[in-house]
Design a protein around this motif. Structure first.
Motif, mmCIF file in Angstrom:
data_model
loop_
_atom_site.group_PDB
_atom_site.id
_atom_site.type_symbol
_atom_site.label_atom_id
_atom_site.label_comp_id
_atom_site.label_asym_id
_atom_site.label_seq_id
_atom_site.Cartn_x
_atom_site.Cartn_y
_atom_site.Cartn_z
ATOM 1 N N ALA A 188 23.709 -4.886 10.279
ATOM 2 C CA ALA A 188 23.518 -4.572 8.850
ATOM 3 C C ALA A 188 24.037 -3.166 8.582
ATOM 4 N N GLU A 189 24.542 -2.978 7.383
ATOM 5 C CA GLU A 189 24.982 -1.655 6.903
ATOM 6 C C GLU A 189 26.121 -1.048 7.728
ATOM 7 N N ALA A 190 26.808 -1.868 8.527
ATOM 8 C CA ALA A 190 27.858 -1.326 9.399
ATOM 9 C C ALA A 190 28.934 -0.622 8.574
ATOM 10 N N ASP A 191 29.204 -1.148 7.381
ATOM 11 C CA ASP A 191 30.263 -0.557 6.559
ATOM 12 C C ASP A 191 29.816 0.743 5.884
ATOM 13 N N ARG A 192 28.552 1.103 6.053
ATOM 14 C CA ARG A 192 28.051 2.331 5.429
ATOM 15 C C ARG A 192 27.983 3.494 6.428
ATOM 16 N N ILE A 193 28.276 3.208 7.693
ATOM 17 C CA ILE A 193 28.132 4.261 8.703
ATOM 18 C C ILE A 193 29.122 5.397 8.429
ATOM 19 N N LEU A 196 12.823 7.265 16.433
ATOM 20 C CA LEU A 196 13.186 8.618 16.009
ATOM 21 C C LEU A 196 14.404 8.654 15.091
ATOM 22 N N HIS A 197 14.241 9.306 13.969
ATOM 23 C CA HIS A 197 15.341 9.491 13.017
ATOM 24 C C HIS A 197 15.164 10.846 12.334
ATOM 25 N N VAL A 198 16.292 11.360 11.840
ATOM 26 C CA VAL A 198 16.292 12.693 11.228
ATOM 27 C C VAL A 198 16.834 12.566 9.805
ATOM 28 N N HIS A 199 16.166 13.243 8.879
ATOM 29 C CA HIS A 199 16.566 13.190 7.467
ATOM 30 C C HIS A 199 17.508 14.354 7.151
ATOM 31 N N PHE A 200 18.572 14.082 6.412
ATOM 32 C CA PHE A 200 19.483 15.123 5.916
ATOM 33 C C PHE A 200 19.485 15.031 4.392
ATOM 34 N N LYS A 241 0.832 -1.222 0.000
ATOM 35 C CA LYS A 241 0.000 0.000 0.000
ATOM 36 C C LYS A 241 0.855 1.256 0.000
ATOM 37 N N LYS A 242 1.969 1.218 0.746
ATOM 38 C CA LYS A 242 2.821 2.413 0.872
ATOM 39 C C LYS A 242 3.256 2.934 -0.489
ATOM 40 N N TYR A 243 3.511 2.002 -1.420
ATOM 41 C CA TYR A 243 4.063 2.423 -2.704
ATOM 42 C C TYR A 243 3.002 2.603 -3.796
ATOM 43 N N LEU A 246 12.448 16.140 10.277
ATOM 44 C CA LEU A 246 11.790 14.907 10.705
ATOM 45 C C LEU A 246 10.477 14.805 9.942
ATOM 46 N N HIS A 247 10.017 13.588 9.781
ATOM 47 C CA HIS A 247 8.708 13.390 9.167
ATOM 48 C C HIS A 247 7.648 13.206 10.251
ATOM 49 N N TYR A 248 6.483 13.814 10.011
ATOM 50 C CA TYR A 248 5.317 13.436 10.793
ATOM 51 C C TYR A 248 4.157 13.304 9.809
ATOM 52 N N GLN A 249 3.513 12.146 9.753
ATOM 53 C CA GLN A 249 3.895 10.878 10.319
ATOM 54 C C GLN A 249 5.122 10.279 9.617
ATOM 55 N N PRO A 250 5.966 9.587 10.406
ATOM 56 C CA PRO A 250 7.014 8.808 9.756
ATOM 57 C C PRO A 250 6.441 7.455 9.330
ATOM 58 N N SER A 251 7.195 6.698 8.583
ATOM 59 C CA SER A 251 6.775 5.313 8.310
ATOM 60 C C SER A 251 7.271 4.396 9.409
ATOM 61 N N TYR A 252 8.408 4.767 10.000
ATOM 62 C CA TYR A 252 9.048 3.899 10.997
ATOM 63 C C TYR A 252 9.131 4.653 12.312
ATOM 64 N N LEU A 298 24.023 7.545 8.523
ATOM 65 C CA LEU A 298 24.417 6.720 7.361
ATOM 66 C C LEU A 298 23.563 7.094 6.148
ATOM 67 N N PRO A 299 23.990 6.688 4.960
ATOM 68 C CA PRO A 299 23.203 7.019 3.769
ATOM 69 C C PRO A 299 21.834 6.352 3.814
ATOM 70 N N ASP A 300 20.830 7.118 3.480
ATOM 71 C CA ASP A 300 19.492 6.575 3.333
ATOM 72 C C ASP A 300 19.511 5.595 2.159
ATOM 73 N N PHE A 301 18.657 4.578 2.216
ATOM 74 C CA PHE A 301 18.738 3.616 1.103
ATOM 75 C C PHE A 301 18.152 4.159 -0.202
ATOM 76 N N LYS A 302 17.589 5.358 -0.138
ATOM 77 C CA LYS A 302 17.138 5.979 -1.393
ATOM 78 C C LYS A 302 18.316 6.588 -2.157
ATOM 79 N N TRP A 303 19.472 6.758 -1.499
ATOM 80 C CA TRP A 303 20.621 7.422 -2.143
ATOM 81 C C TRP A 303 21.652 6.390 -2.585
HETATM 82 P P1 M7G Z 1 10.315 7.740 7.442
HETATM 83 O O1 M7G Z 1 10.076 9.176 7.657
HETATM 84 O O2 M7G Z 1 10.047 6.836 8.616
HETATM 85 O O3 M7G Z 1 9.470 7.163 6.263
HETATM 86 O O4 M7G Z 1 11.831 7.617 6.982
HETATM 87 P P2 M7G Z 1 9.470 7.280 4.694
HETATM 88 O O5 M7G Z 1 10.159 6.020 4.206
HETATM 89 O O6 M7G Z 1 8.006 7.245 4.348
HETATM 90 O O7 M7G Z 1 10.149 8.545 4.320
HETATM 91 C C1 M7G Z 1 12.531 6.422 6.966
HETATM 92 C C2 M7G Z 1 13.749 6.623 6.096
HETATM 93 O O8 M7G Z 1 14.576 5.477 6.193
HETATM 94 C C3 M7G Z 1 13.372 6.762 4.617
HETATM 95 O O9 M7G Z 1 14.014 7.900 4.070
HETATM 96 C C4 M7G Z 1 13.825 5.443 3.997
HETATM 97 O O10 M7G Z 1 14.266 5.592 2.651
HETATM 98 C C5 M7G Z 1 14.958 5.028 4.907
HETATM 99 N N1 M7G Z 1 15.126 3.572 4.999
HETATM 100 C C6 M7G Z 1 14.148 2.657 5.064
HETATM 101 N N2 M7G Z 1 14.698 1.416 5.194
HETATM 102 C C7 M7G Z 1 13.932 0.189 5.318
HETATM 103 C C8 M7G Z 1 16.052 1.558 5.200
HETATM 104 C C9 M7G Z 1 17.135 0.628 5.310
HETATM 105 O O11 M7G Z 1 16.993 -0.589 5.439
HETATM 106 N N3 M7G Z 1 18.385 1.186 5.301
HETATM 107 C C10 M7G Z 1 18.587 2.540 5.163
HETATM 108 N N4 M7G Z 1 19.849 2.972 5.136
HETATM 109 N N5 M7G Z 1 17.585 3.419 5.045
HETATM 110 C C11 M7G Z 1 16.312 2.935 5.071
#
Ligand code: M7G
Length: 338
Positions: free
Chosen positions: A185-190, A277-281, A142-144, A268-274, A204-209
């Motif tokens: 996981a992803e330890a080498d990407r930190i 707490l995490h911050v986007h750069f 659904k998310k996508y 930060l996102h509100y609502q986040p998906s996860y 660490l790099p977001d998986f979108k990058w």
């Molecule tokens: P969000 O605001 O919770 O939700 O951000 P969104 O995905 O709707 O933006 C979570 C962020 O974590 C997003 O930018 C995702 O691309 C990123 N992300 C999600 N996963 C499952 C991973 C992952 O496994 N590894 C990394 N590095 N980033 C992830």
């Protein structure tokens, strides 16, 4: 000021100068070492060979991406639901000369001073970024899926009575977050870590990058504290954590990528998906998905709001979009809040 527009981060000759360093590894303290990265590509092989498309969920010829729901055809996840995202990667300035030299060009049409061609670059200059979510839950699918969005006005009371119970009942697993924090996981990407359990975080790099160029730079800072779900949980007691993420996150990005803080959108996102707490750069100029005013809250505003009122995010009405098929939207509707 760093020119992030056309900077490549994966020069084929491997030279490391300024931000054109290879992104191979970090050793957790922000240093760019030359340790080789484990090549996750090698284990992937031809896992998509038998992928069976069930539905194209979204497609954009402008963004050059496609979101597919299907079933894995082979490997350990055979027959399982998957979301596959394919995206053509941006051009890299440092590979243009090679692109011109090595591509095959076929004339499509010529008219006066105008001509168009089909260009066929060699495989290594023509890659597609593929993201696989498998096994994908119904919620991932659904998310996508493209869907109509509705803007919600959620009061503090709505959050406590409707949203919070919903989140506690059903939200995406944050196992991937714990894997990062525990170096499973992803330890080498930190890129940077502050290990302090209260105020520390992992950047660490977001998986979108794909980390090949800076014009879509995207990193996330994940805090070590596990009990902060979202913006709604923040009070003044979290200011040291937030200020630490802002300052050390920006410094680490400057050090590693030479992108200064005035070129960064930190939010930060509100609502986040996860709900951990995490911050986007993200770099200014890159319209990252979810950086619009209806979802992104600038970290500097969050800090100021908490300085003014410790209860700000507990009491204020927050506005955000929900998809037409989101169960939370239905719950808010049932309660007469939408
Ligand atoms: P969000 O605001 O919770 O939700 O951000 P969104 O995905 O709707 O933006 C979570 C962020 O974590 C997003 O930018 C995702 O691309 C990123 N992300 C999600 N996963 C499952 C991973 C992952 O496994 N590894 C990394 N590095 N980033 C992830």
């Amino acid at each position: 000021m760093a020119d992030t527009k056309k900077r490549s981060l994966d020069s084929d000759n491997g030279t490391e100068s300024g931000p054109e360093k290879k992104l191979a590894t970090g050793d957790g303290d922000g240093k760019n070492t030359k340790k080789p990265v484990a090549d996750p590509g090698s284990e992937a092989g031809s896992m998509l060979a038998g992928f069976q498309t069930e539905k194209i969920m979204r497609e954009s010829s402008r963004e050059k991406n496609i979101f597919i729901h299907g079933k894995m055809g082979s490997g350990p996840n055979e027959g399982q639901d998957a979301v596959l995202i394919l995206e053509k990667t941006p051009f890299r300035e440092d590979s243009l000369a090679e692109l011109f030299k090595t591509s095959e060009l076929k004339l499509q049409m010529r008219n006066d001073i105008y001509s168009t061609y089909h260009m066929h670059p060699p495989a290594h200059l023509n890659d597609i970024k593929a993201t696989v979510v498998c096994p994908a839950t119904e919620k991932h699918i659904k998310k996508y899926q493209s869907q109509e969005l509705f803007l919600i006005q959620e009061s503090g009371e709505d959050y406590r009575n409707i949203t919070l119970p919903y989140i506690q009942e059903q939200s995406f697993s944050v196992q991937w977050v714990y894997n990062i924090l525990e170096k499973k996981a992803e330890a080498d990407r930190i890129v940077f870590e502050d290990p302090d359990p209260q105020n520390g975080f992992v950047l660490l790099p977001d998986f979108k990058w794909d980390q090949k160029q800076l014009d879509d730079l995207y990193l996330i800072a994940i805090c070590h504290q596990r009990e902060i779900k979202s913006l709604r949980d923040l009070t003044r007691e979290h200011l040291p954590l937030l200020q630490n993420i802002q300052q050390q996150g920006q410094e680490a990005i400057m050090k590693r990528y030479s992108v200064p803080s005035c070129r960064l959108r930190v939010y930060l996102h509100y609502q986040p998906s996860y709900y951990h707490l995490h911050v986007h750069f993200t770099v200014l100029g890159y319209e990252a998905p979810g950086c619009g005013v209806e979802r992104a809250h600038l970290l500097s505003d969050v800090i100021q709001n908490l300085q003014t009122d410790t209860q700000h995010y507990r009491t204020r009405t927050l506005t955000y979009p929900l998809r037409a098929d989101d169960a939370l939207l239905h719950k808010l509707r049932e309660a007469g809040r939408f």
